[in-house]
Design an enzyme around this catalytic site. Structure first.
Site, PDB file in Angstrom:
ATOM      1  N   HIS A  54       0.847  -1.204   0.000  1.00 54.92           N
ATOM      2  CA  HIS A  54       0.000   0.000   0.000  1.00 54.92           C
ATOM      3  C   HIS A  54       0.880   1.251   0.000  1.00 54.92           C
ATOM      4  O   HIS A  54       2.071   1.191   0.322  1.00 54.92           O
ATOM      5  CB  HIS A  54      -0.905   0.020   1.244  1.00 54.92           C
ATOM      6  CG  HIS A  54      -0.136   0.111   2.524  1.00 54.92           C
ATOM      7  ND1 HIS A  54       0.380  -1.024   3.166  1.00 54.92           N
ATOM      8  CD2 HIS A  54       0.248   1.176   3.290  1.00 54.92           C
ATOM      9  CE1 HIS A  54       1.032  -0.651   4.246  1.00 54.92           C
ATOM     10  NE2 HIS A  54       0.971   0.681   4.348  1.00 54.92           N
ATOM     11  N   THR A 113       1.504   4.577   1.948  1.00 52.49           N
ATOM     12  CA  THR A 113       1.204   5.323   3.175  1.00 52.49           C
ATOM     13  C   THR A 113       1.085   6.791   2.788  1.00 52.49           C
ATOM     14  O   THR A 113       2.076   7.456   2.493  1.00 52.49           O
ATOM     15  CB  THR A 113       2.306   5.125   4.227  1.00 52.49           C
ATOM     16  OG1 THR A 113       2.374   3.735   4.565  1.00 52.49           O
ATOM     17  CG2 THR A 113       2.003   5.936   5.480  1.00 52.49           C
ATOM     18  N   HIS A 141       5.900   6.170  -1.606  1.00 53.14           N
ATOM     19  CA  HIS A 141       6.419   4.887  -2.076  1.00 53.14           C
ATOM     20  C   HIS A 141       5.513   3.762  -1.578  1.00 53.14           C
ATOM     21  O   HIS A 141       4.715   3.952  -0.647  1.00 53.14           O
ATOM     22  CB  HIS A 141       7.852   4.663  -1.586  1.00 53.14           C
ATOM     23  CG  HIS A 141       7.964   4.607  -0.090  1.00 53.14           C
ATOM     24  ND1 HIS A 141       8.120   5.736   0.686  1.00 53.14           N
ATOM     25  CD2 HIS A 141       7.907   3.544   0.777  1.00 53.14           C
ATOM     26  CE1 HIS A 141       8.172   5.385   1.960  1.00 53.14           C
ATOM     27  NE2 HIS A 141       8.041   4.069   2.044  1.00 53.14           N
ATOM     28  N   THR A 189       5.927  -0.069  -0.096  1.00 52.92           N
ATOM     29  CA  THR A 189       6.858  -1.087   0.387  1.00 52.92           C
ATOM     30  C   THR A 189       6.461  -2.444  -0.192  1.00 52.92           C
ATOM     31  O   THR A 189       5.307  -2.884  -0.067  1.00 52.92           O
ATOM     32  CB  THR A 189       6.856  -1.141   1.924  1.00 52.92           C
ATOM     33  OG1 THR A 189       7.240   0.139   2.428  1.00 52.92           O
ATOM     34  CG2 THR A 189       7.827  -2.201   2.430  1.00 52.92           C
TER      35      THR A 189
END
Length: 835
Positions: free
Chosen positions: A718, A720, A797, A799
């Site tokens: 996802h 953040t 970004h 992860t």
């Protein structure tokens, strides 16, 4: 720059000229902003909007509607000041040199023998007040006059040590043809006239600090304005002088006796204004023909009554006869008297002549005493000669320039002076005064004390930066004076010098951050012009002698996009990056890299730093008309008044990032001044914004995507979309804001194109297309006092893994949002929403 508005294109090609066609897809403010950042000097604006022209003019950028080709030809070839309220163009055009002429707007000059000393084949032309008599030369759709004259050179010659006028004027013309036009000085007279007319109508008490001779006509019609200058030279001050003999020295090749008389009378007049704040009757005895009265009449309706056997053509009432002491009874109260009686020497021998002169001096003095002995509201200026005399110690001595320095000087007395203690002054002391001192100013009022005035509007133009003033007292005055227009010298050194040399003195230097003002506009000369109905075609250049214009108490303070606004803020950046830098994207790239954002894909459309603030800091020398501190403060207090147009409000963290980038820029350039300025602006941002950081977060906003084009081994990859530090009771407020942003969040054009190791053991995919919405969301949370975002820059970004992986590059791929949620860290999801 100058903007010339046309309804249709023209065939001609002009140097340093660019064409801009009005963009109908953008509003008037956006068009004005785009025009203001073009890099050429001349902008031909096609299919123009009148509102866009108004926006530019209010910003101090001259923008004129053109109806005819000769209007275009005239305005494109010279610079000018534009009164956009009255639709008057004041040209600063010296092309009249090609007619073998020099020009003056002072009538008395035309009555001298100056043409005997001009360049061969040249003539002198009188053009009237601010070139008013040239209006007939321009049959235009707007009022137009050429305000350019050579009076500055003529007056400089009079006060110089040069005697050869032809050589002097030749040098000045050559200087004018080879150096940048001192545009502020040329337009200053237009500005001062407009400024003081406005202030006198708006304020009951106006104070002016530090006027010089160039303002001697400006204040003729404003007797109520209180002047402060360097003070007079008093009779008692001669005690410091050693005795000397007659020197005799020629100051000017052409006759400047009328100029001297004009200065004497105006000095006396301003003394009267200082004491009584109204216009007097002006009585003059001798000094015919006084052609300079015509000059005074261009500015004010003062009344003159004169006595002289010779004609005085511009007097209201002239008595073609001698004046005797018995005639003093004819003179009324509320008046000034100028006594300039001196019999022509003709063929009289020197000793006899000297005796006559001394007798006339005593007679002149007696006329003055008689005049001042009765009645009220009187000031007298009387012609004297160097001789043994008893004079009142408080009387003012004058020695304005005249054709030859001989033995004459002048004395100003009021009623109180005439009754004051008298002191014996030897002839040799008076010769010492005459030989060594020239009165350089018609304003001889007392110096200004750097203290706040409660009920007055204070104007101090180019008067307070001198280092004989205490710097902290200047700052205190600016901070505390409720209504004022004060200028101080801007610090545009590179080594952050606290003071710099100017002519034979030193000036303190200042930055906007030196002042603690919340209701003042700090701008440039051209930014100030826009607030008084004027604009200018040539912006201030970073010459080293530039000034901040600080306006306190103005009703334009909250009109953020109308005055001292962001017009031209990127112009210097455009000039550099489109001509000198490694790429036109250099500014975007540098701002991201200096904040450790290494994803430069789309950096020119999705930059994480405020370009406005960055440019305002690193290029402040080139454009400080934009009041950065005011812009920050009004946004921080939510008091900015926006007239119209699409307006983007930056999140406070974007401003902080800009300061950090500017600091990095300053270090690379070894620019200590920008380094300090950037630090102080960042401190100011932190002071006016209550910024809190979620460096120890307990909630986060997540975005889950329908598609991830990479392999991953985390459970739910996802984005953040920011972290929060909130109490559980604030969760409903956060949810309400997320719901409000639902449409915008799902409209984001989110893409990814590569993976990288964010740090050891953290493998992530880049995300582009979210920063603009992130900062809008940040602002919404900030305004509700919800702590959102960390102190380090937000680097979007996804992860993918907590292990080392090989970096992958793919074609840019759109990511489709599945749902957006709010989750407690190490806890449960408390809210989610799908499209």
């Amino acid at each position: 720059m100058k903007v010339l508005a046309l309804r249709r294109s023209v065939a001609q090609v002009y140097a340093d000229t660019q064409i801009y066609t009005h963009d109908e897809t953008k509003d008037d403010y956006e068009n004005a902003f785009l025009i203001s950042n073009l890099t050429t000097h001349n902008i031909l604006y096609l299919n123009y909007s009148v509102k866009t022209l108004q926006i530019l003019n209010k910003s101090g950028i001259a923008a004129v509607e053109i109806q005819k080709m000769d209007e275009l030809f005239t305005l494109i070839r010279c610079n000018f000041t534009y009164d956009y309220i009255e639709d008057i163009v004041y040209l600063h055009d010296y092309s009249y040199y090609t007619n073998n002429e020099i020009r003056t707007d002072q009538h008395w000059v035309t009555k001298t023998n100056i043409e005997n000393y001009l360049l061969p084949g040249w003539k002198l032309t009188y053009v009237g007040y601010n070139g008013n008599d040239t209006r007939g030369h321009y049959n235009f759709s707007f009022k137009c006059q050429n305000a350019a004259t050579d009076d500055d050179a003529i007056i400089e010659y009079i006060y110089s040590n040069e005697l050869d006028f032809q050589n002097f004027i030749l040098k000045k013309i050559k200087e004018r043809m080879t150096t940048s036009l001192p545009i502020a000085r040329l337009s200053n007279r237009v500005f001062r006239d407009k400024l003081f007319k406005t202030l006198v109508s708006d304020y009951s008490k106006v104070v002016n600090v530090g006027p010089r001779n160039e303002s001697m006509f400006t204040f003729l019609d404003h007797p109520s304005i209180k002047q402060f200058s360097n003070g007079p030279y008093l009779v008692k001050d001669t005690i410091k002088l050693k005795q000397e003999r007659w020197l005799g020295k020629r100051l000017s090749q052409f006759d400047i006796g009328q100029y001297k008389n004009m200065l004497n009378v105006l000095t006396t007049l301003y003394q009267y204004y200082d004491m009584y704040h109204e216009k007097p009757i002006i009585y003059m005895v001798g000094s015919a023909p006084s052609y300079w009265i015509h000059d005074v009449r261009q500015y004010s309706n003062l009344k003159f009554e004169t006595w002289d056997p010779l004609d005085t053509p511009y007097s209201d009432l002239h008595h073609k006869e001698l004046f005797y002491i018995s005639d003093v009874t004819k003179l009324k109260d509320n008046s000034i008297l100028y006594v300039d009686i001196r019999t022509d020497r003709e063929s009289i021998d020197w000793k006899t002549w000297r005796k006559i002169v001394e007798e006339q001096t005593i007679n002149n003095l007696n006329i003055a005493y008689r005049y001042l002995s009765t009645g009220k509201a009187k000031v007298c200026c009387v012609k004297m000669t160097a001789m043994d005399l008893e004079l009142p110690i408080s009387a003012k001595l004058l020695h304005h320039p005249t054709t030859e320095i001989r033995s004459e000087f002048y004395l100003i007395m009021d009623i109180w002076d005439s009754k004051n203690i008298k002191r014996f002054i030897p002839k040799g002391v008076l010769y010492s005064y005459i030989n060594n001192i020239i009165t350089e100013n018609v304003f001889i009022q007392q110096p200004f004390k750097l203290k706040t005035l409660r009920n007055e509007y204070v104007v101090a133009l180019y008067a307070l930066s001198n280092d004989f003033n205490n710097r902290e007292d200047v700052i205190k005055l600016v901070n505390n004076q409720k209504n004022a227009l004060i200028t101080v010298r801007i610090n545009n050194t590179f080594k952050d010098e606290p003071k710099v040399g100017f002519k034979d003195i030193y000036d303190w230097t200042f930055l906007p951050t030196d002042f603690e003002t919340n209701e003042s506009i700090i701008t440039s000369y051209d930014g100030c012009l826009g607030m008084f109905g004027l604009s200018i075609s040539l912006a201030s250049k970073p010459t080293g002698n530039n000034h901040l214009f600080i306006l306190s108490g103005t009703n334009k303070y909250f009109k953020l996009d109308q005055f001292a606004n962001h017009m031209s803020i990127s112009r210097r950046s455009h000039q550099i990056r489109f001509s000198e830098s490694a790429t036109s994207y250099s500014g975007y790239i540098f701002r991201d890299l200096s904040n450790n954002n290494f994803n430069l894909i789309g950096t020119n459309v999705e930059n994480s730093v405020s370009g406005h603030v960055y440019n305002a800091l690193i290029y402040y020398r080139y454009n400080y008309s934009f009041d950065l501190k005011r812009w920050i403060y009004l946004h921080s207090t939510n008091k900015a008044s926006i007239e119209g147009g699409r307006y983007y409000e930056h999140a406070p963290i974007e401003l902080i990032y800009a300061c950090r980038s500017a600091r990095e820029f300053a270090r690379l350039q070894d620019d200590l001044t920008v380094l300090r300025y950037s630090n102080e602006i960042e401190n100011y941002i932190n002071k006016v914004y209550s910024i809190t950081y979620a460096d120890d977060p307990n909630y986060f906003i997540g975005i889950k995507f329908k598609n991830i084009p990479y392999e991953y081994d985390v459970k739910v990859p996802h984005l953040t979309f920011g972290v929060l530090n909130i109490s559980d009771s604030m969760v409903p407020d956060v949810i309400a804001i997320l719901k409000k942003f639902k449409s915008e969040l799902f409209r984001m054009d989110i893409t990814t194109s590569y993976t990288y190791m964010l740090s050891d053991e953290i493998y992530v995919a880049n995300v582009s297309g979210v920063l603009s919405t992130y900062f809008k969301l940040y602002n919404a949370f900030y305004k509700e006092q919800i702590t959102f975002g960390q102190s380090r820059m937000f680097i979007p970004h996804i992860t993918l893994s907590f292990s080392d992986k090989k970096v992958v590059r793919i074609d840019s791929t759109r990511l489709n949002i599945d749902f957006i949620y709010l989750r407690k860290i190490k806890g449960d999801t408390v809210f989610d929403m799908a499209e």
